[in-house]
Scaffold this motif. Structure first.
Motif, mmCIF file in Angstrom:
data_model
loop_
_atom_site.group_PDB
_atom_site.id
_atom_site.type_symbol
_atom_site.label_atom_id
_atom_site.label_comp_id
_atom_site.label_asym_id
_atom_site.label_seq_id
_atom_site.Cartn_x
_atom_site.Cartn_y
_atom_site.Cartn_z
ATOM 1 N N ASP A 114 43.739 -40.215 -90.663
ATOM 2 C CA ASP A 114 43.004 -41.169 -89.843
ATOM 3 C C ASP A 114 42.958 -40.720 -88.391
ATOM 4 O O ASP A 114 42.576 -41.465 -87.516
ATOM 5 N N GLY A 115 43.393 -39.488 -88.127
ATOM 6 C CA GLY A 115 43.288 -38.917 -86.801
ATOM 7 C C GLY A 115 44.250 -39.489 -85.786
ATOM 8 O O GLY A 115 44.050 -39.340 -84.591
ATOM 9 N N THR A 116 45.323 -40.136 -86.237
ATOM 10 C CA THR A 116 46.212 -40.793 -85.277
ATOM 11 C C THR A 116 47.537 -40.073 -85.100
ATOM 12 O O THR A 116 48.418 -40.577 -84.429
ATOM 13 N N ARG A 117 47.719 -38.900 -85.713
ATOM 14 C CA ARG A 117 48.986 -38.226 -85.528
ATOM 15 C C ARG A 117 48.786 -36.740 -85.314
ATOM 16 O O ARG A 117 47.719 -36.203 -85.500
ATOM 17 N N ASP A 118 49.870 -36.062 -84.946
ATOM 18 C CA ASP A 118 49.844 -34.671 -84.521
ATOM 19 C C ASP A 118 49.604 -33.759 -85.713
ATOM 20 O O ASP A 118 50.427 -33.684 -86.624
ATOM 21 N N LEU A 119 48.474 -33.054 -85.701
ATOM 22 C CA LEU A 119 48.156 -32.157 -86.808
ATOM 23 C C LEU A 119 49.104 -30.976 -86.883
ATOM 24 O O LEU A 119 49.215 -30.344 -87.933
ATOM 25 N N SER A 120 49.798 -30.649 -85.815
ATOM 26 C CA SER A 120 50.680 -29.491 -85.824
ATOM 27 C C SER A 120 51.875 -29.686 -86.743
ATOM 28 O O SER A 120 52.541 -28.725 -87.120
ATOM 29 N N ARG A 121 52.149 -30.929 -87.127
ATOM 30 C CA ARG A 121 53.287 -31.187 -88.015
ATOM 31 C C ARG A 121 52.921 -30.993 -89.473
ATOM 32 O O ARG A 121 53.774 -31.098 -90.347
ATOM 33 N N LEU A 122 51.678 -30.742 -89.770
ATOM 34 C CA LEU A 122 51.225 -30.622 -91.144
ATOM 35 C C LEU A 122 51.169 -29.169 -91.580
ATOM 36 O O LEU A 122 51.095 -28.264 -90.758
ATOM 37 N N PRO A 123 51.180 -28.906 -92.898
ATOM 38 C CA PRO A 123 51.030 -27.535 -93.379
ATOM 39 C C PRO A 123 49.733 -26.932 -92.884
ATOM 40 O O PRO A 123 48.724 -27.629 -92.752
ATOM 41 N N PRO A 124 49.699 -25.619 -92.622
ATOM 42 C CA PRO A 124 48.503 -25.002 -92.041
ATOM 43 C C PRO A 124 47.289 -25.008 -92.951
ATOM 44 O O PRO A 124 46.170 -24.918 -92.482
ATOM 45 N N ASN A 125 47.505 -25.099 -94.281
ATOM 46 C CA ASN A 125 46.356 -25.051 -95.179
ATOM 47 C C ASN A 125 45.885 -26.439 -95.592
ATOM 48 O O ASN A 125 45.165 -26.597 -96.568
ATOM 49 N N LEU A 126 46.287 -27.465 -94.824
ATOM 50 C CA LEU A 126 45.980 -28.837 -95.209
ATOM 51 C C LEU A 126 44.508 -29.148 -94.965
ATOM 52 O O LEU A 126 43.973 -28.867 -93.904
ATOM 53 N N THR A 214 57.320 -49.661 -104.438
ATOM 54 C CA THR A 214 58.236 -48.649 -103.911
ATOM 55 C C THR A 214 57.416 -47.600 -103.169
ATOM 56 O O THR A 214 56.487 -47.017 -103.738
ATOM 57 N N LEU A 215 57.749 -47.367 -101.907
ATOM 58 C CA LEU A 215 57.008 -46.430 -101.068
ATOM 59 C C LEU A 215 57.884 -45.224 -100.765
ATOM 60 O O LEU A 215 58.989 -45.360 -100.226
ATOM 61 N N ALA A 216 57.385 -44.021 -101.104
ATOM 62 C CA ALA A 216 58.110 -42.772 -100.867
ATOM 63 C C ALA A 216 57.534 -42.114 -99.614
ATOM 64 O O ALA A 216 56.403 -41.623 -99.633
ATOM 65 N N PHE A 217 58.309 -42.110 -98.529
ATOM 66 C CA PHE A 217 57.842 -41.604 -97.243
ATOM 67 C C PHE A 217 58.130 -40.118 -97.103
ATOM 68 O O PHE A 217 59.223 -39.645 -97.446
ATOM 69 N N MET A 218 57.145 -39.391 -96.542
ATOM 70 C CA MET A 218 57.284 -37.967 -96.279
ATOM 71 C C MET A 218 58.347 -37.716 -95.208
ATOM 72 O O MET A 218 58.403 -38.420 -94.200
ATOM 73 N N THR A 219 59.146 -36.684 -95.403
ATOM 74 C CA THR A 219 60.194 -36.365 -94.438
ATOM 75 C C THR A 219 59.611 -35.994 -93.075
ATOM 76 O O THR A 219 60.201 -36.300 -92.046
ATOM 77 N N TYR A 220 58.442 -35.325 -93.074
ATOM 78 C CA TYR A 220 57.906 -34.805 -91.813
ATOM 79 C C TYR A 220 56.829 -35.702 -91.197
ATOM 80 O O TYR A 220 56.123 -35.286 -90.278
ATOM 81 N N ALA A 221 56.689 -36.916 -91.673
ATOM 82 C CA ALA A 221 55.686 -37.821 -91.111
ATOM 83 C C ALA A 221 56.096 -38.257 -89.704
ATOM 84 O O ALA A 221 57.259 -38.589 -89.453
ATOM 85 N N ALA A 222 55.141 -38.255 -88.780
ATOM 86 C CA ALA A 222 55.409 -38.704 -87.415
ATOM 87 C C ALA A 222 55.662 -40.219 -87.406
ATOM 88 O O ALA A 222 54.984 -40.974 -88.084
ATOM 89 N N GLY A 223 56.648 -40.643 -86.647
ATOM 90 C CA GLY A 223 56.957 -42.071 -86.564
ATOM 91 C C GLY A 223 57.448 -42.656 -87.867
ATOM 92 O O GLY A 223 57.266 -43.850 -88.123
ATOM 93 N N VAL A 224 58.098 -41.841 -88.694
ATOM 94 C CA VAL A 224 58.454 -42.304 -90.033
ATOM 95 C C VAL A 224 59.504 -43.417 -89.987
ATOM 96 O O VAL A 224 59.469 -44.338 -90.823
ATOM 97 N N ARG A 225 60.417 -43.389 -89.045
ATOM 98 C CA ARG A 225 61.466 -44.424 -89.019
ATOM 99 C C ARG A 225 60.876 -45.800 -88.732
ATOM 100 O O ARG A 225 61.284 -46.792 -89.344
ATOM 101 N N GLU A 226 59.931 -45.854 -87.836
ATOM 102 C CA GLU A 226 59.279 -47.130 -87.534
ATOM 103 C C GLU A 226 58.535 -47.650 -88.763
ATOM 104 O O GLU A 226 58.612 -48.851 -89.089
#
Length: 420
Positions: A114-126, A214-226
């Motif tokens: 949705d364009g609201t987080r840092d693309l640099s945290r994602l795999p390069p081939n995403l 049950t929601l499985a959250f990605m380890t590398y998601a930005a703002g994941v704790r919130e």
């Protein structure tokens, strides 16, 4: 007169000789400077000639060789036709970050953007979707009068079974624990949504579901704790979705577990991922068709699960996963998925068919685990399915509710700690 001409000739010759001997009067440094300047000028001229030749089109050089030929005409690519059907237009937009081959994997893990987080945290081939943003956190129900009819179950079952049929299966492999039959008042269907958190819009939609799942959250998601905190406040169970190496060379994401890593590096990555947030009741694998087949690597995973007193859920992206064997050796509670909901995420009717299949499995063994993703289509189908499933006598349970039943018959589950 002749004498003057002889003197003039002698003076001219003397001047010529003087000019020819001018380098002898220059210092060595100045001589070298003049020499290198001359060589540099020659190199520039030669390079310019090569550059001009290289810039000429390939077909033009061929014309220069054959003389009488005309340069080939470059054809303009045809302008793509505009697709009027919005469903067909949507089908041209990829929603898969990893081009996973279903002949090897049972699921295509997906991420929505949705364009609201840092693309640099994602795999390069995403490759991310261009789905429109949700205007509300809660998915909208189907329009009145438009009842969603599931497709024939035979087709969806064949699609979900692609991997199991195509991969070689070890004949000596133990019977899966998921075949355990529970005696419950109502059949339980546990819905697990993977990849949550990378896309904020998808996460808001999942967190806003009217029924706890049950929601499985990605380890590398930005703002994941919130986001995890919001999910728990809404009554959802939370799991940690750990990236692991797949077959085919796709990038599972930052800090993924890979078969090429040393034991020390694997332990360091496990610690990093498992410390990204708190409050999760269990862990499951993101991708991992190669890593979950590796006994040494899964042994390290199960040792960490035992230390943290959480269960492991095998997403079963490989029919030859050794997760069950290593979990049993380590005394770690293990769950295994039964159904993938949205391999074909563009067809709501197929998603509904998979949910109905999960109901049938739950009626046979007491429960079923269905894994999906926070796609807009999946969330909408779930909102429609919730009341319909309850009307058919199905209990829509979180994974903790399932664990409460399993700990009565499996001592491994009794050792789990409940998050604060």
């Amino acid at each position: 007169m002749p004498a003057r001409k002889g003197e003039s000739a002698d003076r001219f010759k003397a001047k010529i000789v003087s000019l020819l001997k001018w380098p002898d009067r220059l210092s060595l440094g100045l001589q070298l400077t003049v020499l290198f300047s001359a060589l540099f000028g020659i190199a520039l001229i030669f390079g310019f000639i090569l550059y001009q030749f290289a810039e000429r089109p390939h077909d033009e050089r061929e014309v220069a060789s054959y003389g009488d030929q005309q340069p080939a005409q470059t054809q303009r690519p045809e302008t793509p036709q505009i697709v009027e059907d919005p469903d067909k237009a949507y089908s041209k937009r990829s929603n898969k970050p990893h081009p996973i081959d279903l002949s090897e994997l049972a699921i295509e893990d997906t991420v929505l953007d949705d364009g609201t987080r840092d693309l640099s945290r994602l795999p390069p081939n995403l490759t991310l979707t261009e789905e429109p943003l949700l205007t509300d956190a809660t998915p909208q129900a189907s329009p009145p009068g438009q009842e969603l009819k599931p497709e024939e179950p035979q087709e969806s079952e064949q699609q979900a079974a692609l991997t199991e049929q195509s991969l070689p299966v070890d004949a000596n492999r133990k019977t899966s624990r998921k075949k355990t039959v529970l005696e419950t008042e109502k059949p339980l269907v546990v819905v697990v949504l993977d990849d949550v958190g990378v896309n904020r819009t998808g996460a808001r939609g999942a967190i806003g579901l009217s029924t706890p799942v049950t929601l499985a959250f990605m380890t590398y998601a930005a703002g994941v704790r919130e986001q995890v905190g919001q999910a728990r406040e809404m009554g959802h169970d939370v799991m940690l979705h750990f990236p692991m190496e797949p077959r085919g060379g796709q990038d599972p994401g930052p800090q993924a577990l890979l078969t090429s890593l040393s034991e020390d590096e694997l332990k360091a990555r496990l610690a990093w991922g498992l410390d990204q947030f708190e409050g999760y009741v269990g862990v499951n694998n993101h991708m991992g068709s190669r890593f979950t087949e590796w006994s040494d690597g899964m042994r390290l995973v199960m040792e960490e699960m035992r230390k943290r007193k959480v269960f492991f859920m095998d997403s079963k992206t490989s029919a030859n996963s050794v997760a069950e064997q290593e979990a049993e050796r380590a005394g770690v509670p293990l769950l295994i998925r039964d159904i993938f909901l949205d391999n074909d995420y563009k067809k709501p009717a197929t998603i509904m068919s998979q949910l109905l299949k999960a109901e049938r499995i739950a009626k046979k063994q007491g429960y079923a685990i269905a894994i999906g993703h926070p796609h807009l289509q999946t969330l909408n189908v779930l909102e429609q399915w919730f009341p319909e499933a309850r009307a058919r006598g199905i209990e829509i349970a979180t994974v903790s509710k399932l664990v409460d039943h399993l700990e009565k018959i499996d001592p491994d589950f009794a050792s789990l700690e409940t998050p604060d």
